[in-house]
Design a protein around this motif. Structure first.
Motif, short mmCIF file in Angstrom:
data_model
loop_
_atom_site.label_atom_id
_atom_site.label_comp_id
_atom_site.label_asym_id
_atom_site.label_seq_id
_atom_site.Cartn_x
_atom_site.Cartn_y
_atom_site.Cartn_z
N UNK A 25 -17.93 -2.64 -4.99
CA UNK A 25 -19.34 -2.96 -4.79
C UNK A 25 -19.61 -2.89 -3.30
N UNK A 26 -20.83 -2.55 -2.94
CA UNK A 26 -21.16 -2.39 -1.52
C UNK A 26 -21.51 -0.96 -1.23
N UNK A 27 -22.35 -0.77 -0.22
CA UNK A 27 -22.87 0.55 0.04
C UNK A 27 -21.98 1.40 0.94
N UNK A 28 -20.91 0.83 1.49
CA UNK A 28 -20.11 1.57 2.45
C UNK A 28 -18.80 2.09 1.89
N UNK A 29 -18.67 2.11 0.57
CA UNK A 29 -17.42 2.54 -0.06
C UNK A 29 -16.98 3.90 0.45
N UNK A 30 -17.89 4.85 0.53
CA UNK A 30 -17.51 6.22 0.87
C UNK A 30 -17.07 6.38 2.32
N UNK A 31 -17.23 5.36 3.14
CA UNK A 31 -16.81 5.47 4.53
C UNK A 31 -15.37 5.01 4.74
N UNK A 32 -14.74 4.48 3.71
CA UNK A 32 -13.38 3.96 3.82
C UNK A 32 -12.36 4.87 3.17
N UNK A 33 -11.19 4.93 3.78
CA UNK A 33 -10.04 5.44 3.05
C UNK A 33 -9.65 4.40 2.01
N UNK A 34 -9.08 4.86 0.92
CA UNK A 34 -8.68 3.95 -0.15
C UNK A 34 -7.19 4.10 -0.41
N UNK A 35 -6.55 2.96 -0.57
CA UNK A 35 -5.11 2.97 -0.81
C UNK A 35 -4.75 2.21 -2.06
N UNK A 36 -3.64 2.60 -2.64
CA UNK A 36 -3.01 1.83 -3.72
C UNK A 36 -1.67 1.32 -3.20
N UNK A 37 -1.43 0.05 -3.45
CA UNK A 37 -0.18 -0.59 -3.09
C UNK A 37 0.35 -1.33 -4.31
N UNK A 38 1.60 -1.72 -4.27
CA UNK A 38 2.15 -2.49 -5.39
C UNK A 38 3.15 -3.50 -4.87
N UNK A 39 3.32 -4.55 -5.66
CA UNK A 39 4.25 -5.60 -5.30
C UNK A 39 4.98 -6.07 -6.54
N UNK A 40 6.29 -5.89 -6.52
CA UNK A 40 7.14 -6.36 -7.61
C UNK A 40 7.61 -7.78 -7.29
N UNK A 41 8.01 -8.54 -8.31
CA UNK A 41 8.47 -9.91 -8.07
C UNK A 41 9.62 -9.95 -7.07
#
Length: 121
Positions: A25-41
């Motif tokens: 949500x928010x109007x500036x989404x397209x100005x950011x790089x997007x990353x996926x991260x993960x964390x295992x126990x």
């Protein structure tokens, strides 16, 4: 301000596929790089994949290269992570994040709450 919400996690068997989504949500989404991260126990949060603001540039962790694909649809304020040939070692909470084009979690400003992915053998 950007708020992120992940979806699409679940319990699957080794070799199966899942597609994670992260809607902003928010109007500036397209100005950011997007990353996926993960964390295992018991482990630190680790980089999985990143996508530039345009979607043209992408990068992947060696452990997922060739199996995962990141993409985004700026018209829908959504970034995706297609995960194929899942392995038990992919089991983790997966987070999406908005920030700079970097594999370092510290460079990301906004984070979603995470979605659990569990891969059984």
């Amino acid at each position: 301000q950007v708020q992120l919400v992940e979806s699409g996690g679940g319990l699957v068997q080794a070799g199966d596929s899942l597609r994670l989504s992260c809607t902003a949500s928010g109007r500036s989404f397209s100005s950011y790089a997007m990353g996926w991260f993960r964390q295992a126990p018991g482990k630190e949060r680790e980089f999985v994949a990143i996508c530039s603001w345009s979607g043209i540039s992408t990068a992947y962790a060696d452990s997922v290269k060739g199996r995962f694909n990141i993409s985004r649809d700026n018209a829908k304020n959504t970034v995706y992570l297609q995960m194929d040939s899942l392995k038990p070692e992919d089991t983790a909470v997966f987070y999406c994040a908005a920030g700079d084009y970097s594999a370092q979690p510290s460079t990301y400003t906004y984070w979603g709450p995470g979605t659990q992915v569990t891969v059984s053998s």
